[in-house]
Structure formats: C-alpha cells, structure tokens
Design a protein around this motif. Structure first.
Motif, PDB file in Angstrom:
ATOM      1  N   TYR A  98       1.051  -1.161  -0.123  1.00  0.00           N
ATOM      2  CA  TYR A  98       0.078   0.099   0.403  1.00  0.00           C
ATOM      3  C   TYR A  98       1.425   1.016  -0.107  1.00  0.00           C
ATOM      4  O   TYR A  98       1.423   1.328   0.867  1.00  0.00           O
ATOM      5  CB  TYR A  98      -0.519   0.356   1.509  1.00  0.00           C
ATOM      6  CG  TYR A  98      -1.700   1.396   1.536  1.00  0.00           C
ATOM      7  CD1 TYR A  98      -2.893   1.768   0.424  1.00  0.00           C
ATOM      8  CD2 TYR A  98      -1.903   2.100   2.199  1.00  0.00           C
ATOM      9  CE1 TYR A  98      -3.912   2.678   0.603  1.00  0.00           C
ATOM     10  CE2 TYR A  98      -2.620   3.261   2.536  1.00  0.00           C
ATOM     11  CZ  TYR A  98      -3.289   3.156   1.611  1.00  0.00           C
ATOM     12  OH  TYR A  98      -4.251   4.418   1.655  1.00  0.00           O
ATOM     13  N   GLN A  99       0.953   2.026  -1.065  1.00  0.00           N
ATOM     14  CA  GLN A  99       1.894   3.360  -1.354  1.00  0.00           C
ATOM     15  C   GLN A  99       1.051   4.842  -0.786  1.00  0.00           C
ATOM     16  O   GLN A  99       0.148   4.611  -1.011  1.00  0.00           O
ATOM     17  CB  GLN A  99       2.773   3.365  -2.825  1.00  0.00           C
ATOM     18  CG  GLN A  99       2.726   1.862  -3.570  1.00  0.00           C
ATOM     19  CD  GLN A  99       3.986   1.799  -3.274  1.00  0.00           C
ATOM     20  OE1 GLN A  99       4.008   2.613  -2.655  1.00  0.00           O
ATOM     21  NE2 GLN A  99       4.852   0.701  -3.742  1.00  0.00           N
ATOM     22  N   ARG A 100       1.493   5.240   0.234  1.00  0.00           N
ATOM     23  CA  ARG A 100       1.104   6.267   1.296  1.00  0.00           C
ATOM     24  C   ARG A 100       1.634   7.231   0.601  1.00  0.00           C
ATOM     25  O   ARG A 100       3.066   7.238   0.127  1.00  0.00           O
ATOM     26  CB  ARG A 100       1.204   5.882   2.235  1.00  0.00           C
ATOM     27  CG  ARG A 100       0.466   5.147   3.139  1.00  0.00           C
ATOM     28  CD  ARG A 100       0.448   5.047   4.079  1.00  0.00           C
ATOM     29  NE  ARG A 100       1.814   4.853   4.763  1.00  0.00           N
ATOM     30  CZ  ARG A 100       2.118   6.471   5.229  1.00  0.00           C
ATOM     31  NH1 ARG A 100       0.964   7.228   5.941  1.00  0.00           N
ATOM     32  NH2 ARG A 100       3.866   6.149   5.545  1.00  0.00           N
ATOM     33  N   ASP A 101       0.696   8.604   0.178  1.00  0.00           N
ATOM     34  CA  ASP A 101       1.470   9.842   0.320  1.00  0.00           C
ATOM     35  C   ASP A 101       2.452  10.287   1.326  1.00  0.00           C
ATOM     36  O   ASP A 101       1.594  10.322   2.708  1.00  0.00           O
ATOM     37  CB  ASP A 101       0.586  10.680  -0.752  1.00  0.00           C
ATOM     38  CG  ASP A 101      -0.335  11.503   0.792  1.00  0.00           C
ATOM     39  OD1 ASP A 101      -0.938  11.340   1.530  1.00  0.00           O
ATOM     40  OD2 ASP A 101      -2.301  10.948  -0.632  1.00  0.00           O
ATOM     41  N   SER A 102       3.191  11.822   1.377  1.00  0.00           N
ATOM     42  CA  SER A 102       4.095  11.804   2.301  1.00  0.00           C
ATOM     43  C   SER A 102       2.962  12.265   3.607  1.00  0.00           C
ATOM     44  O   SER A 102       3.280  12.612   4.537  1.00  0.00           O
ATOM     45  CB  SER A 102       4.984  12.644   1.966  1.00  0.00           C
ATOM     46  OG  SER A 102       4.129  13.889   1.044  1.00  0.00           O
ATOM     47  N   GLY A 103       1.339  12.929   3.078  1.00  0.00           N
ATOM     48  CA  GLY A 103       0.458  13.233   4.245  1.00  0.00           C
ATOM     49  C   GLY A 103      -0.401  12.597   4.751  1.00  0.00           C
ATOM     50  O   GLY A 103      -1.091  13.061   5.819  1.00  0.00           O
ATOM     51  N   GLU A 104      -0.611  11.482   4.931  1.00  0.00           N
ATOM     52  CA  GLU A 104      -1.534  10.381   4.785  1.00  0.00           C
ATOM     53  C   GLU A 104      -0.790   9.505   5.740  1.00  0.00           C
ATOM     54  O   GLU A 104      -0.030   8.681   5.992  1.00  0.00           O
ATOM     55  CB  GLU A 104      -1.829   9.362   3.735  1.00  0.00           C
ATOM     56  CG  GLU A 104      -2.893   8.499   3.888  1.00  0.00           C
ATOM     57  CD  GLU A 104      -3.265   7.364   2.886  1.00  0.00           C
ATOM     58  OE1 GLU A 104      -3.913   6.515   2.991  1.00  0.00           O
ATOM     59  OE2 GLU A 104      -2.009   7.973   1.430  1.00  0.00           O
ATOM     60  N   PHE A 105      -1.925   9.930   6.767  1.00  0.00           N
ATOM     61  CA  PHE A 105      -1.101   8.828   8.239  1.00  0.00           C
ATOM     62  C   PHE A 105      -2.106   7.900   8.752  1.00  0.00           C
ATOM     63  O   PHE A 105      -2.921   6.872   9.529  1.00  0.00           O
ATOM     64  CB  PHE A 105      -1.427  10.280   9.155  1.00  0.00           C
ATOM     65  CG  PHE A 105      -0.438  11.340   9.158  1.00  0.00           C
ATOM     66  CD1 PHE A 105       1.186  10.831   9.450  1.00  0.00           C
ATOM     67  CD2 PHE A 105      -1.337  12.498   8.666  1.00  0.00           C
ATOM     68  CE1 PHE A 105       1.928  11.617   9.456  1.00  0.00           C
ATOM     69  CE2 PHE A 105       0.449  13.487   9.017  1.00  0.00           C
ATOM     70  CZ  PHE A 105       1.636  12.765   9.198  1.00  0.00           C
ATOM     71  N   GLY A 106      -3.135   6.986   7.925  1.00  0.00           N
ATOM     72  CA  GLY A 106      -3.723   6.011   7.746  1.00  0.00           C
ATOM     73  C   GLY A 106      -3.714   5.122   7.017  1.00  0.00           C
ATOM     74  O   GLY A 106      -2.830   5.101   6.283  1.00  0.00           O
TER      75      GLY A 106
END
Length: 232
Positions: free
Chosen positions: A224-232
C-alpha cells in the motif's frame, strides 16, 4: 574460595599444541613443536651449541623459551628455532587451532565466552571479521559469505535502527545476518503495524513495512503506497 581483590594467583598452565589465527606472528605459542618445517631438530634456548645467540630465557623471560620448543621472542613472521642439524635457524610448522566464534550477548552484560551459537531472534554481537559463518541475528557481517546457508547480510544505513526479524541492542554501524528473500519475515499477519526495516530481506506479513512493491509482500498481500501527508 574467597580471594583478595588486589591479589594475583598461580594457576596450572594450559599448553595448547596449536595457535589461533588471531595470534600476533605466533608470539604466544606455548606448545611443544620442536622441529622446523624442513624437519630439522631445534636447539635448546638455554644452549649456545652449535649456535651462539642472545635469545636466551634470561634475555626474553616472557617469551616461553623452554626446552627446544619453537617460539617467537623477537617478532619474526612466525615461531622459529635455532637448529642443531641444519641452517642456523628456521621457521616451524605450527598447526592452527579449530575456529569457534567469539561473542558477547547483547546487551553487553556478560563476559566474553566461546560461542558456537544457533539461530535466534536476539541480536548477538560476535565481533568484526568473524572467524566462522554467523547465525541469524548475529553480526558484524560484511557480505553474504559471512552468514550461514539460507541467510544474507542485511546492510543497514545510518538511519536504519531495525534489523528484520531480530530484537535487542544493535551496534549502529554493524550489519547482521537475517533470513534470505525466500523466507517470510518473523511474525505473522496482524492488525498491528510492525516496522521491519527498509529493503526487508524477507516477505512481509500483513501490516509489516517498509515495502516498495508488491513483490516485497507475502502471498495475497499488496504494498500500500501512501503519500507523505497520509497517516492512515
């Protein structure tokens, strides 16, 4: 029994007929080899016949110059002796001792001891340039060849404080042997996030990271690739 803290005591000398690879030019050899590599018999150190010399027990009292045993009192390339039936002096053929790893369990709270070891989840700081292949979670390794079969050397960068599948206190600039890519990481699928480390050398379980691609994950899982501002 009870000892006095500032006293020294006499003990029986252990005479090893081999020498460790760690010995400095075999200077600490105290065995009984008394012939040279060429097969010539050694001259006694307390004798001046047939060769006169200054390498006597009196001049070198801490070099073990006893009988006609091969020694290295003067930092030659290896143990040697004067001969009675050959050249003035020759090097001796000293057998190497069987190698075992040395280790101090981590955290460092116990005395150093001979350590054969076994695969474990606890980090073990064996030492630099280990003399035998390392088990899982042992370090310091430089290449995969330093590790036992089925393991690879996990090379960490300065900011990586994790060693996949291992717990305990690590040395920041050391690398440790871990399971190879064909093994799953220690643990099991869980709903709790587990930080295994960057570039994990094993297939990650559910909620383990850090993955870069689906190939880093076990069967049925994706990265699951998250962006830098995603905390969930």
């Amino acid at each position: 029994g009870t000892l006095y803290l500032d006293w020294d005591y006499c003990i029986e000398m252990v005479r090893l007929e081999c020498i460790s690879d760690l010995s400095q030019h075999q200077a600490d050899y105290r065995g009984t080899v008394s012939t040279t590599k060429a097969g010539n018999t050694c001259q006694r150190w307390d004798s001046q016949t047939p060769n006169s010399h200054l390498r006597t027990p009196q001049n070198y009292p801490y070099s073990g110059l006893e009988e006609n045993y091969c020694r290295n009192p003067d930092n030659e390339a290896g143990a040697w002796c004067y001969t009675i039936d050959g050249p003035r002096w020759e090097f001796c053929d000293i057998p190497a001792c069987p190698v075992t790893c040395k280790a101090t369990l981590s955290p460092v709270t116990v005395a150093q001891t001979d350590y054969i070891g076994e695969d474990s989840n606890q980090l073990v700081n064996v030492g630099t340039n280990p003399a035998c292949p390392l088990y899982k979670c042992q370090g310091n390794c430089d290449t995969d060849d330093d590790c036992r079969d089925g393991l690879i050397c996990y090379e960490r960068d300065d900011s990586d404080l994790n060693t996949p599948g291992c717990d305990g206190t690590l040395y920041l600039d050391w690398n440790y042997c871990v399971l190879s890519y064909n093994e799953k990481c220690i643990g099991e699928d869980s709903d709790q996030l587990v930080n295994v480390g960057r570039d994990p050398p094993c297939l990650l379980h559910n909620c383990q990271g850090d993955c870069d691609a689906d190939d880093d994950c076990g069967d049925g899982l994706i990265c699951y690739q998250r962006d830098s501002g995603e905390f969930g």
